[in-house]
Design a protein around this motif. Structure first.
Motif, short mmCIF file in Angstrom:
data_model
loop_
_atom_site.label_atom_id
_atom_site.label_comp_id
_atom_site.label_asym_id
_atom_site.label_seq_id
_atom_site.Cartn_x
_atom_site.Cartn_y
_atom_site.Cartn_z
N ARG A 411 0.82 -1.21 0.00
CA ARG A 411 0.00 0.00 0.00
C ARG A 411 0.86 1.27 0.00
N GLU A 412 2.03 1.18 0.59
CA GLU A 412 2.91 2.34 0.65
C GLU A 412 3.63 2.60 -0.67
N ARG A 413 3.72 1.58 -1.54
CA ARG A 413 4.52 1.75 -2.76
C ARG A 413 3.67 1.86 -4.02
N THR A 414 2.35 1.70 -3.92
CA THR A 414 1.51 1.81 -5.12
C THR A 414 0.22 2.54 -4.79
N ALA A 415 -0.31 3.23 -5.78
CA ALA A 415 -1.61 3.90 -5.64
C ALA A 415 -2.73 3.09 -6.27
N LYS A 416 -2.42 1.89 -6.78
CA LYS A 416 -3.45 1.06 -7.41
C LYS A 416 -4.44 0.54 -6.37
N PRO A 417 -5.66 0.21 -6.80
CA PRO A 417 -6.61 -0.41 -5.88
C PRO A 417 -6.07 -1.75 -5.37
N LEU A 418 -6.26 -1.99 -4.07
CA LEU A 418 -5.77 -3.21 -3.43
C LEU A 418 -6.89 -3.86 -2.65
N ALA A 419 -6.78 -5.17 -2.48
CA ALA A 419 -7.72 -5.89 -1.62
C ALA A 419 -7.14 -7.24 -1.25
N VAL A 420 -7.50 -7.69 -0.07
CA VAL A 420 -7.33 -9.09 0.29
C VAL A 420 -8.70 -9.73 0.12
N VAL A 421 -8.77 -10.80 -0.65
CA VAL A 421 -10.03 -11.51 -0.83
C VAL A 421 -9.84 -12.94 -0.32
N THR A 422 -10.52 -13.25 0.77
CA THR A 422 -10.45 -14.61 1.30
C THR A 422 -11.45 -15.48 0.55
N ASN A 423 -11.20 -16.75 0.55
CA ASN A 423 -12.11 -17.67 -0.15
C ASN A 423 -13.13 -18.29 0.78
N GLN A 424 -13.10 -17.84 2.02
CA GLN A 424 -14.12 -18.26 2.98
C GLN A 424 -14.39 -17.08 3.89
N ALA A 425 -15.54 -17.10 4.56
CA ALA A 425 -15.91 -15.99 5.42
C ALA A 425 -15.73 -16.32 6.89
N THR A 426 -15.09 -17.42 7.20
CA THR A 426 -14.93 -17.84 8.58
C THR A 426 -13.50 -18.28 8.83
N GLY A 427 -13.13 -18.38 10.10
CA GLY A 427 -11.81 -18.87 10.45
C GLY A 427 -10.69 -17.88 10.18
N LEU A 428 -11.01 -16.58 10.09
CA LEU A 428 -9.99 -15.59 9.76
C LEU A 428 -9.24 -15.13 11.01
N ASP A 429 -8.04 -14.65 10.79
CA ASP A 429 -7.24 -14.10 11.88
C ASP A 429 -7.72 -12.67 12.13
N CYS A 430 -8.52 -12.49 13.18
CA CYS A 430 -9.18 -11.20 13.41
C CYS A 430 -8.17 -10.08 13.66
N THR A 431 -7.07 -10.40 14.32
CA THR A 431 -6.07 -9.37 14.62
C THR A 431 -5.48 -8.81 13.34
N GLU A 432 -5.06 -9.70 12.43
CA GLU A 432 -4.43 -9.25 11.19
C GLU A 432 -5.44 -8.60 10.25
N VAL A 433 -6.65 -9.15 10.24
CA VAL A 433 -7.70 -8.54 9.41
C VAL A 433 -7.97 -7.11 9.88
N GLN A 434 -8.05 -6.94 11.21
CA GLN A 434 -8.29 -5.60 11.74
C GLN A 434 -7.14 -4.67 11.42
N ARG A 435 -5.91 -5.17 11.46
CA ARG A 435 -4.75 -4.35 11.15
C ARG A 435 -4.81 -3.86 9.70
N LEU A 436 -5.19 -4.74 8.81
CA LEU A 436 -5.30 -4.35 7.40
C LEU A 436 -6.40 -3.31 7.20
N ARG A 437 -7.55 -3.55 7.81
CA ARG A 437 -8.66 -2.61 7.64
C ARG A 437 -8.33 -1.25 8.23
N ALA A 438 -7.65 -1.24 9.35
CA ALA A 438 -7.29 0.04 9.97
C ALA A 438 -6.37 0.85 9.06
N ALA A 439 -5.62 0.16 8.21
CA ALA A 439 -4.71 0.84 7.29
C ALA A 439 -5.38 1.19 5.97
#
Length: 723
Positions: A411-439
């Motif tokens: 995110r710091e080196r490109t202005a292109k649209p970015l996303a993490v897309v998981t292939n399931q909606a459960t069992g995610l690492d909430c801490t890391e997901v929250q860190r990404l969303r906060a950024a």
């Protein structure tokens, strides 16, 4: 919608959305819903005066309680009422007399419960309109304005309630509760459960929200739009502010219509019209709440792709195939990697890794080295616009942390649209997901909805880039209205309280005035006139019987095609007369001799009065089987030739216009021009007709035009005209 109108709407709703003082009616320690309103106001620290109102006079949640409206120390801005319908009406009358400016009516048992509840709701609405009181509900869960700490709902709220940039209106209490408790970092400036919308509608709330510069996204969960044409004005105002609209519409039943004389009325569906008009106006439609969450999260990240070109880095061969399958299904593109990117990746990845897009970069598992370098390479690839890390962010794994680190660095080196897309909606690492969303990096939960969100954003960007400007009619609408009104006055004189269908000849006289190409034709009443008309027009010709009961002529034996000479016309005439005479109920008022148009692609043009949006125009594959194919696209009238061309592109049979096997390419430009002109006829005739159609519009080879060879106009009964 003009700025002045939006400002006035905002000022009217201010006592409701941002009240300075509140009274909760029906509040006592034993009444759960009213008590919870007070609990929420205390918990979240509402800054203004708050009072309870109940005959007991007992304090509730630390707030003073008064027995009557007259006892209140001052007039509150807003009243929250949690009583039975009868008691609600009594309390509302008293509050209106006291001068209250807004009310939230939480109770049920109003219009949704039957005639008695409807009568009470109507009386409340009449008082509100007479006094200028902004009313939310009844039969709602209330509303929340987090930054104003106005928590006017009888349901418990999450402790982490915080303001955000979303204005949401939902016509479902459960969805209101779900949205306010979401864990997807979707935060609200306004969240409204609008209930029965006796006074204020979703349009009113959206219009007020657009006056707030902090609002960056509109979200709706709607069963019905009660003021459709004004709703479209609000949508245009949102686009002017670059505020996207995401809607989930439910209750998509077929539209019941009184007028089914035309194919257009028979095949019209409320969901099909709503869907296509929303597409015309650039609204993003979603199918589920999960899709709504993913789409909202991606849009709020602020980087909107301008194309569908996506590059995906994943860590699974099987999920790579899943991603490719879904991407193709929803219209995303996975362009090949550029030679420079391939060369760059070859120095990073193991020799056996197949360098393609989507890219399974698992290799030897050196995540901390491979994934940052791989993602950076795709971000630098000119073929790729949106970069996606397609991984499941599984909880309690080191990989989740390393993936998050890689995306944060990207995110710091490109202005292109970015996303993490998981292939399931459960069992995610909430801490890391929250860190990404906060950024500001969206984490989209599920293959289908995650990639749909990206496609929605790209489609919205492209719509904005090609959004139509103001349209000007290609002819005088006033003159066309006068022509229609002349026929209207003549035709409805004998049946003033019923819709009246014009004959094909009469309908085409009107449509010719708007520039719709009509083949040469003559009205005749006897064989001698028919022969003279055919000699003037030139063979081959078509013979058609005309009359008020001959609406679908081919089904009744009232059409003869391909008449090549005088003898064939004589035989066709005599055969048709005998056929129709066998059915005495068929009233024949004359015959039409028409130039035979060569065979071509048959389209149906139609327009009808939609109960939500007013006059809409449709185009579909025409002919005898139109009700079977049901390949029809709708738009709010009028449309430009460019928009008409987009309508043609959306048909399932669009490929036929480009030619198919022995069918040569069709004159698409002429078809689009005919659709546009017909749409302006619909505008001119809006309050004079119920439905009209041209079926078929025969589209010939390129350069040979498109011809309306049959048409129908059903005039509206004068008593039903409402302007």
């Amino acid at each position: 919608m003009m700025l002045e109108q939006r400002t006035a709407q905002s000022e009217m709703l201010a006592p409701l959305l941002r009240p300075r003082s509140i009274v909760v009616v029906g509040a006592s320690p034993r009444r759960r819903m009213a008590r919870t309103v007070l609990f929420n106001l205390r918990t979240f620290g509402f800054r203004g005066p708050v009072w309870a109102l109940h005959p007991s006079g007992e304090p509730v949640e630390g707030f003073p309680c008064f027995r009557t409206v007259e006892d209140l120390p001052e007039t509150p801005d807003c009243a929250v009422i949690a009583l039975s319908p009868e008691n609600t009406l009594e309390a509302f009358r008293a509050l209106a007399e006291r001068g209250v400016r807004a009310a939230v009516i939480l109770g049920s048992g109003f219009a949704e419960a039957g005639p008695s509840g409807l009568a009470i709701q109507r009386e409340i609405a009449a008082i509100a309109r007479d006094r200028g009181i902004a009313v939310c509900g009844p039969n709602c869960l209330g509303l929340v304005t987090p930054d104003a700490r106005a928590t006017l709902t009888g349901y418990h709220l999450p402790g982490d309630l915080a303001p955000g940039p979303v204005a949401a209106v939902v016509q479902s209490g459960s969805v209101f509760w779900s949205l306010v408790h979401n864990t997807r970092a979707l935060r609200f400036r306004y969240l409204v459960s609008s209930g029965n919308e006796a006074v204020l509608t979703a349009t009113d709330y959206f219009a007020a929200a657009l006056s707030d510069p902090h609002v960056r996204l509109l979200v709706g969960f709607l069963e019905v739009v009660r003021d459709g044409e004004r709703f479209l004005d609000v949508i245009q105002a949102a686009h002017a502010r670059s505020v996207p609209i995401v809607l989930l519409r439910v209750g998509r039943s077929e539209l019941a219509r009184a007028t089914v004389l035309a194919h257009t009325g028979a095949i019209a569906g409320s969901d099909a019209i709503f869907r296509d008009v929303m597409r015309q106006y650039g609204v993003i439609l979603v199918e589920t709440l999960d899709e709504l969450y993913d789409t909202a999260e991606f849009l709020l990240a602020g980087r909107w792709p301008q194309s569908f070109r996506v590059g995906v880095v994943t860590d699974s061969g099987g999920e790579k195939a899943l991603i490719a399958d879904w991407g193709e299904r929803i219209g995303l593109e996975f362009p090949p990697l550029s030679p420079k990117t391939v060369e760059r990746l070859r120095t990073v990845l193991a020799p056996y890794v197949k360098l393609e897009n989507p890219l399974d970069a698992w290799g030897s598992g050196n995540f901390d080295e491979v994934y940052p370098a791989t993602l950076a390479a795709l971000a630098d690839d000119p073929n790729i616009e949106t970069v996606v890390l397609g991984t499941d962010m599984v909880r309690e794994t080191e990989e989740a942390y390393l993936y998050a680190e890689a995306m944060l660095a990207l995110r710091e080196r490109t202005a292109k649209p970015l996303a993490v897309v998981t292939n399931q909606a459960t069992g995610l690492d909430c801490t890391e997901v929250q860190r990404l969303r906060a950024a500001g990096i969206p984490v989209l939960q599920g293959t289908e909805y995650g990639y749909r969100a990206i496609a929605h954003a790209a489609r919205y960007s492209q719509w904005r880039a090609n959004a139509p400007g103001p349209l000007a009619p290609p002819f005088s609408l006033g003159e066309i209205r006068q022509e229609i009104a002349r026929w209207h006055q003549r035709a409805t004189r004998s049946a003033p309280d019923q819709p009246v269908a014009l004959t094909e000849y009469e309908a085409k006289q009107i449509l010719a005035c708007v520039g719709l190409p009509i083949p040469s034709e003559h009205w005749v009443t006897c064989l001698e006139e028919a022969l003279a008309a055919a000699d003037e027009i030139g063979y081959p010709v078509v013979l058609k019987a005309q009359g008020p009961t001959l609406l679908h002529k081919s089904d009744l034996g009232a059409v003869r095609l391909g008449i090549a000479d005088r003898q064939a016309l004589i035989e066709a005439w005599r055969g048709m007369v005998d056929t129709l005479a066998a059915t005495p109920s068929l009233e024949v008022t004359g015959y039409l001799v028409q130039r035979q148009v060569p065979r071509g692609l048959e389209l149906l043009l139609g327009c009808l009065r939609d109960s939500t949006f007013g006059m809409v125009v449709s185009v579909g594959l025409g002919g005898e089987f139109v009700e079977i194919w049901r390949d029809v696209v709708y738009r709010k009238a009028p449309v430009s030739p460019d928009e008409a061309d987009r309508m043609l592109s959306e048909l399932r049979g669009a490929a036929l216009l480009a030619g198919h096997r022995r069918l040569t390419p069709r004159d698409r430009r002429a078809a689009a021009e005919a659709i546009a002109r017909f749409s302006w006829f619909a505008v001119a005739a809006a309050d004079l007709i119920e439905v009209a159609e041209v079926n078929p519009l025969i589209v010939l080879e390129e350069g040979r035009g498109a011809w309306g060879v049959d048409s129908l106009i059903v005039l509206r009964a004068p008593e039903r005209r409402d302007g």
